[in-house]
Scaffold this motif. Structure first.
Motif, mmCIF file in Angstrom:
data_model
loop_
_atom_site.group_PDB
_atom_site.id
_atom_site.type_symbol
_atom_site.label_atom_id
_atom_site.label_comp_id
_atom_site.label_asym_id
_atom_site.label_seq_id
_atom_site.Cartn_x
_atom_site.Cartn_y
_atom_site.Cartn_z
ATOM 1 N N CYS A 122 18.486 -42.082 79.748
ATOM 2 C CA CYS A 122 17.719 -42.877 80.255
ATOM 3 C C CYS A 122 17.051 -42.649 81.547
ATOM 4 O O CYS A 122 17.209 -41.788 82.331
ATOM 5 N N LEU A 123 16.158 -43.574 81.457
ATOM 6 C CA LEU A 123 15.086 -43.472 82.643
ATOM 7 C C LEU A 123 15.585 -44.301 83.846
ATOM 8 O O LEU A 123 16.476 -45.297 84.004
ATOM 9 N N PHE A 124 15.269 -43.870 85.064
ATOM 10 C CA PHE A 124 15.586 -44.704 86.628
ATOM 11 C C PHE A 124 14.388 -45.353 86.801
ATOM 12 O O PHE A 124 13.247 -44.890 86.693
ATOM 13 N N GLN A 125 14.583 -46.608 87.412
ATOM 14 C CA GLN A 125 13.633 -47.282 88.146
ATOM 15 C C GLN A 125 14.013 -47.583 89.322
ATOM 16 O O GLN A 125 15.262 -48.064 89.719
ATOM 17 N N ASN A 126 12.915 -47.865 90.231
ATOM 18 C CA ASN A 126 12.776 -48.323 91.989
ATOM 19 C C ASN A 126 14.181 -47.674 92.514
ATOM 20 O O ASN A 126 14.161 -46.601 92.600
ATOM 21 N N GLN A 127 15.151 -48.715 92.951
ATOM 22 C CA GLN A 127 16.002 -47.807 93.916
ATOM 23 C C GLN A 127 17.182 -47.010 93.246
ATOM 24 O O GLN A 127 17.863 -46.463 93.887
ATOM 25 N N GLN A 128 17.091 -47.114 91.814
ATOM 26 C CA GLN A 128 17.973 -46.205 91.124
ATOM 27 C C GLN A 128 17.417 -44.677 91.476
ATOM 28 O O GLN A 128 18.390 -43.892 91.445
ATOM 29 N N VAL A 129 16.268 -44.676 91.684
ATOM 30 C CA VAL A 129 15.652 -43.256 91.938
ATOM 31 C C VAL A 129 16.426 -42.691 93.258
ATOM 32 O O VAL A 129 16.841 -41.624 93.232
ATOM 33 N N SER A 130 16.322 -43.393 94.413
ATOM 34 C CA SER A 130 16.892 -42.940 95.499
ATOM 35 C C SER A 130 18.385 -42.834 95.331
ATOM 36 O O SER A 130 19.153 -41.889 95.964
ATOM 37 N N GLU A 131 18.983 -43.621 94.682
ATOM 38 C CA GLU A 131 20.487 -43.741 94.413
ATOM 39 C C GLU A 131 20.897 -42.371 93.767
ATOM 40 O O GLU A 131 21.812 -41.650 93.933
ATOM 41 N N PHE A 132 20.085 -41.987 92.554
ATOM 42 C CA PHE A 132 20.225 -40.769 91.983
ATOM 43 C C PHE A 132 19.935 -39.535 93.060
ATOM 44 O O PHE A 132 20.998 -38.686 92.863
ATOM 45 N N LEU A 133 19.070 -39.596 93.726
ATOM 46 C CA LEU A 133 18.927 -38.366 94.848
ATOM 47 C C LEU A 133 19.864 -38.282 95.622
ATOM 48 O O LEU A 133 20.526 -37.114 95.912
ATOM 49 N N ASN A 134 20.328 -39.482 96.074
ATOM 50 C CA ASN A 134 21.727 -39.502 97.226
ATOM 51 C C ASN A 134 22.899 -38.771 96.258
ATOM 52 O O ASN A 134 23.703 -37.822 96.887
ATOM 53 N N TRP A 135 22.990 -39.314 95.064
ATOM 54 C CA TRP A 135 24.106 -38.606 94.540
ATOM 55 C C TRP A 135 24.213 -37.117 94.012
ATOM 56 O O TRP A 135 24.832 -36.261 93.952
ATOM 57 N N LEU A 136 22.864 -36.621 93.659
ATOM 58 C CA LEU A 136 22.604 -35.410 93.337
ATOM 59 C C LEU A 136 22.670 -34.288 94.540
ATOM 60 O O LEU A 136 23.378 -33.396 94.582
ATOM 61 N N GLU A 137 22.386 -34.948 95.769
ATOM 62 C CA GLU A 137 22.390 -34.222 96.946
ATOM 63 C C GLU A 137 24.004 -33.969 97.275
ATOM 64 O O GLU A 137 24.247 -32.618 98.055
ATOM 65 N N GLU A 138 24.916 -34.685 97.010
ATOM 66 C CA GLU A 138 26.352 -34.556 97.222
ATOM 67 C C GLU A 138 26.971 -33.692 96.163
ATOM 68 O O GLU A 138 28.087 -33.246 96.249
ATOM 69 N N LEU A 139 26.281 -33.397 95.045
ATOM 70 C CA LEU A 139 26.940 -32.860 93.793
ATOM 71 C C LEU A 139 26.913 -31.213 94.107
ATOM 72 O O LEU A 139 25.722 -30.566 94.125
ATOM 73 N N PRO A 140 28.049 -30.562 94.148
ATOM 74 C CA PRO A 140 28.052 -29.195 94.095
ATOM 75 C C PRO A 140 27.709 -28.709 92.477
ATOM 76 O O PRO A 140 28.162 -29.409 91.448
ATOM 77 N N VAL A 141 26.573 -27.856 92.265
ATOM 78 C CA VAL A 141 26.156 -27.532 90.975
ATOM 79 C C VAL A 141 26.339 -25.759 90.809
ATOM 80 O O VAL A 141 26.817 -25.232 91.681
ATOM 81 N N GLY A 142 25.954 -25.354 89.555
ATOM 82 C CA GLY A 142 26.203 -23.960 89.316
ATOM 83 C C GLY A 142 27.714 -23.662 89.271
ATOM 84 O O GLY A 142 28.362 -22.590 89.449
ATOM 85 N N ILE A 143 28.468 -24.531 88.429
ATOM 86 C CA ILE A 143 29.590 -24.468 88.255
ATOM 87 C C ILE A 143 30.240 -24.448 86.666
ATOM 88 O O ILE A 143 29.707 -25.512 86.201
ATOM 89 N N ALA A 144 30.638 -23.421 85.984
ATOM 90 C CA ALA A 144 31.021 -23.378 84.523
ATOM 91 C C ALA A 144 32.482 -23.458 84.602
ATOM 92 O O ALA A 144 33.204 -24.183 83.495
ATOM 93 N N VAL A 145 33.288 -22.805 85.335
ATOM 94 C CA VAL A 145 34.575 -22.646 84.908
ATOM 95 C C VAL A 145 35.343 -22.686 86.476
ATOM 96 O O VAL A 145 34.966 -22.274 87.366
ATOM 97 N N ARG A 146 36.258 -23.856 86.579
ATOM 98 C CA ARG A 146 37.091 -24.040 87.817
ATOM 99 C C ARG A 146 38.193 -23.358 87.743
ATOM 100 O O ARG A 146 39.090 -23.022 86.917
#
Ligand code: FE2
Ligand code: FE2
Length: 244
Positions: free
Chosen positions: A220-244
């Protein structure tokens, strides 16, 4: 193959193609975009070889092949650009813009007529008809040589794999519930993005842009304030994780 005009003004328009109900099982759903302005048009991430035929017939309802003057491949993956060898036969006037890093790999998909235009690591701005488009560096998100496309007039950011989620064919065009969508996107981003540092740098640069629509290559596409909500969410998300 569904086609939806997502933006239009006097100078140009954006059309999204995807949600193909005839897509075979086991193949991931992708979004393809066409930007048309004046006598020129660009296909962004034109997709896999298996959807070339439905893509071509859908695109021809908007522009003839001789006016598709540019192709763009954000990175080297088959769901992005394995259709290249067939576009190469169909388009008499096109050139392909793609990361310089991937030129010798992407050529394996087949190109004889299309000219390869290597995008330098720092990105590049091109003219298309009456508008300008910016190829914005997005390296390691997820590919080590990777670009997104920003259209400052339409305020659309085509964000490649970022914001992507593999949806089914009935998915809505825009995200309708951010809370549940963030939950669904979590594993995809944690596994496919290798670098927290690259992720934070990208977020910092996107926050300086004026973005009304963020358009990923899956889902799905993101519009208006969903874009900044997405950026805030991604900022907090640790990435580069394959196996815990
Ligand atoms: Fe990819
Ligand atoms: Fe993808």
């Amino acid at each position: 193959m569904q086609a939806t005009v997502i933006y239009e003004d006097g100078d140009h328009r954006w059309i999204m193609f995807g949600r193909d109900p005839n897509k075979s099982e086991g193949i991931i759903d992708t979004n393809q975009y066409l930007i048309q302005s004046g006598d020129q048009a660009i296909l962004l991430d034109p997709g896999g070889i298996e959807l070339f035929a439905p893509m071509l017939s859908a695109v021809l309802k908007f522009v003839p092949t001789e006016k598709i003057t540019h192709l763009f491949a954000s990175h080297q993956d088959p769901d992005i650009i394995s259709s290249l060898g067939l576009w190469d036969q169909a388009l008499p006037n096109a050139k392909l813009y793609s990361p310089w890093l991937w030129e010798s790999f992407i050529r394996h998909f087949g190109m004889e007529r299309i000219e390869f235009c290597a995008i330098p690591d720092e990105g590049q701005t091109i003219s298309l008809g009456r508008i300008q488009l910016q190829f914005m560096p997005a390296h390691y998100l997820h590919s080590p040589g990777n670009f997104h496309v920003y259209d400052p007039k339409a305020k659309i950011l085509m964000s490649g794999e970022i914001g992507g989620y593999i949806e089914n064919n009935e998915a809505s065009l825009y995200v309708d519930n951010m809370t549940s969508h963030m939950q669904k996107m979590r594993k995809f981003h944690q596994r496919w993005l290798p670098s927290n540092e690259a992720k934070q740098d990208w977020i910092r640069r996107v926050r300086q842009l004026d973005v009304d629509i963020m358009a990923p290559q899956h889902g799905c596409l993101f519009q208006n304030q969903q874009v900044s909500e997405f950026l805030n969410w991604l900022e907090e998300l640790p990435v580069g994780i394959a196996v815990r």
